[in-house]
Design a protein around this motif. Structure first.
Motif, PDB file in Angstrom:
ATOM      1  N   PHE A  14       0.750  -1.313  -0.045  1.00 33.47           N
ATOM      2  CA  PHE A  14      -0.070   0.101  -0.157  1.00 33.47           C
ATOM      3  C   PHE A  14       0.711   1.481  -0.020  1.00 33.47           C
ATOM      4  CE2 PHE A  14      -2.944  -3.336   1.127  1.00 33.47           C
ATOM      5  CZ  PHE A  14      -4.468  -2.718   1.080  1.00 33.47           C
ATOM      6  N   ILE A  15       0.634   2.339  -0.982  1.00 35.46           N
ATOM      7  CA  ILE A  15       1.280   3.568  -1.005  1.00 35.46           C
ATOM      8  C   ILE A  15       0.944   4.205   0.296  1.00 35.46           C
ATOM      9  CG2 ILE A  15       2.103   5.316  -2.698  1.00 35.46           C
ATOM     10  CD1 ILE A  15       3.238   2.537  -3.546  1.00 35.46           C
ATOM     11  N   ASN A  16       1.694   4.799   0.589  1.00 35.05           N
ATOM     12  CA  ASN A  16       1.556   5.888   1.810  1.00 35.05           C
ATOM     13  C   ASN A  16       1.568   7.419   1.003  1.00 35.05           C
ATOM     14  OD1 ASN A  16       1.739   7.589   4.019  1.00 35.05           O
ATOM     15  ND2 ASN A  16       2.879   6.222   5.151  1.00 35.05           N
ATOM     16  N   PHE A  17       0.333   7.974   1.098  1.00 31.42           N
ATOM     17  CA  PHE A  17       0.172   9.288   0.607  1.00 31.42           C
ATOM     18  C   PHE A  17      -0.047  10.439   1.906  1.00 31.42           C
ATOM     19  CE2 PHE A  17      -1.436   7.153  -3.230  1.00 31.42           C
ATOM     20  CZ  PHE A  17      -0.440   7.713  -4.159  1.00 31.42           C
ATOM     21  N   GLY A  18       0.046   9.953   2.896  1.00 29.35           N
ATOM     22  CA  GLY A  18      -0.002  10.894   4.212  1.00 29.35           C
ATOM     23  C   GLY A  18      -1.000  10.191   5.203  1.00 29.35           C
ATOM     24  N   GLU A  19      -1.192  10.940   6.231  1.00 29.58           N
ATOM     25  CA  GLU A  19      -1.776  10.459   7.468  1.00 29.58           C
ATOM     26  C   GLU A  19      -3.382   9.975   7.208  1.00 29.58           C
ATOM     27  OE1 GLU A  19      -1.709  12.589  11.029  1.00 29.58           O
ATOM     28  OE2 GLU A  19       0.561  13.048  10.786  1.00 29.58           O
ATOM     29  N   THR A  20      -4.102  10.969   6.416  1.00 29.01           N
ATOM     30  CA  THR A  20      -5.384  10.610   6.247  1.00 29.01           C
ATOM     31  C   THR A  20      -5.600   9.468   5.450  1.00 29.01           C
ATOM     32  OG1 THR A  20      -5.877  12.957   6.014  1.00 29.01           O
ATOM     33  CG2 THR A  20      -7.564  11.651   5.291  1.00 29.01           C
ATOM     34  N   GLU A  21      -4.788   9.178   4.172  1.00 32.60           N
ATOM     35  CA  GLU A  21      -4.762   7.945   3.465  1.00 32.60           C
ATOM     36  C   GLU A  21      -4.432   6.892   4.100  1.00 32.60           C
ATOM     37  OE1 GLU A  21      -3.239  10.933   2.858  1.00 32.60           O
ATOM     38  OE2 GLU A  21      -4.004  11.900   0.877  1.00 32.60           O
ATOM     39  N   THR A  22      -3.407   6.917   4.846  1.00 32.56           N
ATOM     40  CA  THR A  22      -2.835   5.734   5.723  1.00 32.56           C
ATOM     41  C   THR A  22      -3.923   5.128   6.629  1.00 32.56           C
ATOM     42  OG1 THR A  22      -0.589   6.307   5.574  1.00 32.56           O
ATOM     43  CG2 THR A  22      -1.033   4.884   7.562  1.00 32.56           C
ATOM     44  N   ALA A  23      -4.569   6.263   7.270  1.00 36.12           N
ATOM     45  CA  ALA A  23      -5.784   5.833   8.234  1.00 36.12           C
ATOM     46  C   ALA A  23      -6.784   5.023   7.633  1.00 36.12           C
ATOM     47  CB  ALA A  23      -6.368   6.975   8.937  1.00 36.12           C
ATOM     48  N   TYR A  24      -6.915   5.442   6.116  1.00 40.17           N
ATOM     49  CA  TYR A  24      -8.112   4.799   5.485  1.00 40.17           C
ATOM     50  C   TYR A  24      -7.547   3.524   4.963  1.00 40.17           C
ATOM     51  CZ  TYR A  24     -11.037   4.060   1.155  1.00 40.17           C
ATOM     52  OH  TYR A  24     -11.822   3.362   0.425  1.00 40.17           O
ATOM     53  N   CYS A  25      -6.263   3.136   4.838  1.00 41.33           N
ATOM     54  CA  CYS A  25      -5.815   1.906   4.087  1.00 41.33           C
ATOM     55  C   CYS A  25      -5.879   0.904   5.196  1.00 41.33           C
ATOM     56  CB  CYS A  25      -4.527   2.329   3.409  1.00 41.33           C
ATOM     57  SG  CYS A  25      -4.719   2.959   2.086  1.00 41.33           S
ATOM     58  N   LEU A  26      -5.540   1.214   6.578  1.00 43.18           N
ATOM     59  CA  LEU A  26      -4.860   0.473   7.397  1.00 43.18           C
ATOM     60  C   LEU A  26      -6.007  -0.711   7.862  1.00 43.18           C
ATOM     61  CD1 LEU A  26      -3.115   2.495  10.102  1.00 43.18           C
ATOM     62  CD2 LEU A  26      -2.054   0.605   8.839  1.00 43.18           C
ATOM     63  N   PRO A  27      -7.322  -0.413   7.751  1.00 44.68           N
ATOM     64  CA  PRO A  27      -8.481  -1.446   7.963  1.00 44.68           C
ATOM     65  C   PRO A  27      -8.267  -2.385   6.843  1.00 44.68           C
ATOM     66  CG  PRO A  27      -9.181   0.639   8.387  1.00 44.68           C
ATOM     67  CD  PRO A  27      -7.991   0.869   7.736  1.00 44.68           C
ATOM     68  N   ILE A  28      -8.022  -1.945   5.751  1.00 51.12           N
ATOM     69  CA  ILE A  28      -8.099  -2.815   4.406  1.00 51.12           C
ATOM     70  C   ILE A  28      -6.782  -3.566   4.556  1.00 51.12           C
ATOM     71  CG2 ILE A  28      -8.089  -2.763   2.055  1.00 51.12           C
ATOM     72  CD1 ILE A  28      -9.242   0.066   2.007  1.00 51.12           C
ATOM     73  N   VAL A  29      -5.593  -3.167   5.092  1.00 51.85           N
ATOM     74  CA  VAL A  29      -4.552  -4.005   5.385  1.00 51.85           C
ATOM     75  C   VAL A  29      -4.750  -5.133   6.258  1.00 51.85           C
ATOM     76  CG1 VAL A  29      -2.101  -3.881   5.942  1.00 51.85           C
ATOM     77  CG2 VAL A  29      -2.931  -2.164   4.745  1.00 51.85           C
ATOM     78  N   GLY A  30      -5.714  -4.843   7.177  1.00 50.38           N
ATOM     79  CA  GLY A  30      -5.998  -5.738   8.089  1.00 50.38           C
ATOM     80  C   GLY A  30      -6.677  -6.960   7.542  1.00 50.38           C
ATOM     81  N   LYS A  31      -7.771  -6.372   6.633  1.00 49.61           N
ATOM     82  CA  LYS A  31      -8.527  -7.425   6.053  1.00 49.61           C
ATOM     83  C   LYS A  31      -7.950  -8.595   5.228  1.00 49.61           C
ATOM     84  CE  LYS A  31     -13.078  -5.057   5.672  1.00 49.61           C
ATOM     85  NZ  LYS A  31     -14.116  -4.161   4.915  1.00 49.61           N
ATOM     86  N   LEU A  32      -6.886  -7.805   4.295  1.00 44.73           N
ATOM     87  CA  LEU A  32      -5.964  -8.690   3.589  1.00 44.73           C
ATOM     88  C   LEU A  32      -5.235  -9.758   4.453  1.00 44.73           C
ATOM     89  CD1 LEU A  32      -6.645  -6.471   1.326  1.00 44.73           C
ATOM     90  CD2 LEU A  32      -4.240  -6.747   0.595  1.00 44.73           C
ATOM     91  N   ARG A  33      -4.653  -9.212   5.460  1.00 49.18           N
ATOM     92  CA  ARG A  33      -3.851 -10.239   6.301  1.00 49.18           C
ATOM     93  C   ARG A  33      -4.682 -11.109   7.059  1.00 49.18           C
ATOM     94  NH1 ARG A  33      -0.614  -5.176   9.027  1.00 49.18           N
ATOM     95  NH2 ARG A  33       1.137  -5.121   7.544  1.00 49.18           N
ATOM     96  N   GLN A  34      -5.996 -10.790   7.209  1.00 48.34           N
ATOM     97  CA  GLN A  34      -6.963 -11.763   7.889  1.00 48.34           C
ATOM     98  C   GLN A  34      -7.316 -12.811   6.714  1.00 48.34           C
ATOM     99  OE1 GLN A  34     -10.424  -9.677   9.282  1.00 48.34           O
ATOM    100  NE2 GLN A  34      -9.159  -8.962  11.083  1.00 48.34           N
ATOM    101  N   ALA A  35      -7.228 -12.453   5.501  1.00 49.74           N
ATOM    102  CA  ALA A  35      -7.539 -13.387   4.485  1.00 49.74           C
ATOM    103  C   ALA A  35      -6.189 -14.257   3.941  1.00 49.74           C
ATOM    104  CB  ALA A  35      -7.997 -12.602   3.224  1.00 49.74           C
ATOM    105  N   GLY A  36      -5.020 -14.038   4.738  1.00 44.85           N
ATOM    106  CA  GLY A  36      -3.751 -14.689   4.404  1.00 44.85           C
ATOM    107  C   GLY A  36      -3.045 -14.128   3.294  1.00 44.85           C
ATOM    108  N   ILE A  37      -3.212 -12.768   2.977  1.00 44.58           N
ATOM    109  CA  ILE A  37      -2.420 -11.977   1.821  1.00 44.58           C
ATOM    110  C   ILE A  37      -1.392 -11.517   2.650  1.00 44.58           C
ATOM    111  CG2 ILE A  37      -2.561 -10.568   0.060  1.00 44.58           C
ATOM    112  CD1 ILE A  37      -5.652 -11.506  -0.382  1.00 44.58           C
ATOM    113  N   ARG A  38      -0.234 -11.784   2.529  1.00 41.09           N
ATOM    114  CA  ARG A  38       1.032 -10.953   2.760  1.00 41.09           C
ATOM    115  C   ARG A  38       1.218  -9.471   2.345  1.00 41.09           C
ATOM    116  NH1 ARG A  38       2.710 -15.698   0.822  1.00 41.09           N
ATOM    117  NH2 ARG A  38       3.911 -15.024  -0.907  1.00 41.09           N
ATOM    118  N   SER A  39       0.698  -8.473   3.313  1.00 41.63           N
ATOM    119  CA  SER A  39       0.639  -7.258   3.004  1.00 41.63           C
ATOM    120  C   SER A  39       1.500  -6.276   3.640  1.00 41.63           C
ATOM    121  CB  SER A  39      -0.916  -6.801   2.953  1.00 41.63           C
ATOM    122  OG  SER A  39      -1.584  -7.863   2.325  1.00 41.63           O
TER     123      SER A  39
END
Length: 453
Positions: free
Chosen positions: A368-393
């Motif tokens: 996940f590309i880091n565009f700043g604090e707001t974008e990172t806060a939006y991405c983190l829950p999605i990163v969590g979902k990918l990891r729960q699905a067994g995808i290395r992220s």
């Protein structure tokens, strides 16, 4: 300027890509061992010298790494000992422990020590490093891994059959074509008997085991140097040059060994193993090789060696039957049979043939590309979902230039990159970029997971 650090000769560092490849090898072997009912054990890196010394012959004793006693290790040493400059005598007083030389002797010690807890037959596997104070050279290290499997407490030849199936399954999974070579120490003993040199069995087997490396003339020369008569060497020639199918070789050798009860027993055992394997079917070729002797003298029955067919390399797996290994620790009569995969050589074979699966070597699947604090806060829950699905992220930790983040993805061979800016956040989606094709798609978190999987 501080001196650049280094590591001892004969040892190696393994970076992330090398470790991914090595773990692919170890995980594949472990998976197959478990399929056949083998259980994993581990033994300490160091054993008492009492356990190790005298088990590998005089040469092996010299190659043991000995560990200095802790504390005031000089207090047991007299001035006389010091001035004698006898390194072996000094080592005996200064060292009580050593690094293990192989996994077989520690395993024999383990079986004897834990005999009351073990269910026989005991099928164990062990994947750990061993150490030898050898002269480092290409393909030979002072620290290397062994991947052993042994069955103790059973005389059944079905164990030999299963071990050959394990070898076949492992190399089929690796995609490596191999030739499994098989022989029997009883056949070799019978040959020594019929040529009239029964007491020279060790010299004969050591010499003919080098046939592949040094050729027939040099083998004969070594036999002469060992005091084998010209008549015996002459009788040996047609036996070690025997060709044809396994059945034809068995037929000829059984006639040659008609006068040796031990030799005929070896023929009978070999025939059973080959016939049973023929019935169950193997993906790889198995060949009776009467020149195969294996260096270790504790083998008493079937012996095996595996060679890769598509790249030049020495033996990449070996093993055999031993009848009394635990006898060295006071528990006689416990038969065993085992194999050992040469992880370091298999690593080189898979490299040479480019057979590592991409998914085994690539670690992170999505960056996940880091565009700043707001974008990172939006991405983190999605990163969590990918990891729960067994995808290395992973998410790039710093708000760095886009070029730097993309270079990071390329350097790590990450196949997918996710971008989420104002437009994506407004739509409740992300942009998924395929780094190989360059294709970009606007997707939901669920679609992202489905696409990557």
């Amino acid at each position: 300027m501080a001196q650049k650090p280094s590591i001892p000769k004969g040892t190696r560092d393994f970076g992330p890509v090398e470790m991914a490849k090595r773990n692919y090898i170890f995980d594949t072997i472990k998976e197959v061992y478990a399929l056949y009912g083998f259980q994993q054990i581990e033994t300490p890196a160091m054993e008492t010298l009492q356990t190790l010394m005298g088990k590998y012959g005089e040469e092996g004793d010299k190659l043991l790494f000995k560990i200095l006693n802790s504390g005031d290790y000089m207090n047991k040493v007299s001035d006389e000992d010091l001035h004698s400059l006898n390194s072996l005598k000094l080592a005996a007083k200064l060292c009580e422990k050593g690094l293990r030389y192989d996994l077989t002797v520690p395993f024999a010690r383990y079986v004897v020590q834990h005999r009351e807890e073990l269910q026989l037959p005991f099928k164990r596997y062990q994947i750990q490093p061993v150490w030898r104070a050898d002269r480092p050279q290409k393909g030979r290290y002072r620290e290397f891994y062994q991947c052993d499997a042994d069955v103790v407490g059973s005389d059944s030849l079905l164990n030999e059959v299963e071990l050959m199936q394990i070898v076949d399954t492992v190399f089929t999974k690796f995609g490596v074509r191999v030739c499994i070579k098989i022989n029997n120490r009883k056949i070799l003993t019978g040959i020594a008997e019929v040529i009239g040199e029964a007491e020279k069995i060790v010299d004969i087997t050591v010499a003919i085991d080098k046939l592949d490396k040094i050729g027939l003339e040099k083998v004969n020369e070594e036999l002469r140097n060992d005091g084998i008569s010209e008549e015996a060497i002459e009788k040996l020639q047609p036996i070690i040059s025997l060709s044809g199918s396994n059945e034809e070789k068995l037929e000829v050798i059984s006639q040659v060994l008609a006068g040796s009860e031990t030799g005929l027993k070896g023929v009978e055992e070999t025939r059973f193993i080959l016939d049973t394997l023929k019935a169950v079917g193997l993906n790889n070729e198995i060949e009776l090789d009467l020149t195969l002797a294996r260096g270790l003298n504790y083998y008493t029955g079937a012996i095996f060696e595996v060679k890769a067919l598509d790249t030049p390399m020495g033996s990449i797996t070996g093993g055999g039957r031993y009848d009394n290994l635990t006898g060295i620790f006071g528990l006689p009569g416990l038969s065993g049979v085992g194999i050992s995969f040469g992880a370091d050589r298999i690593y080189d074979v898979l490299n040479a043939l480019d057979l590592y699966p991409k998914e085994a070597v690539n670690s992170t699947q999505v960056l996940f590309i880091n565009f700043g604090e707001t974008e990172t806060a939006y991405c983190l829950p999605i990163v969590g979902k990918l990891r729960q699905a067994g995808i290395r992220s992973e998410i790039f930790p710093d708000k760095a230039k886009m070029k730097k983040q993309m270079s990071y993805a390329n350097a790590k061979n990450i196949p997918f990159v996710v971008l989420a800016g104002e437009n994506e956040m407004a739509a409740g989606k992300v942009t998924l970029k395929n780094m190989e094709s360059g294709e970009q798609t606007l997707v939901t978190a669920e679609k992202l997971i489905a696409t990557v999987k």
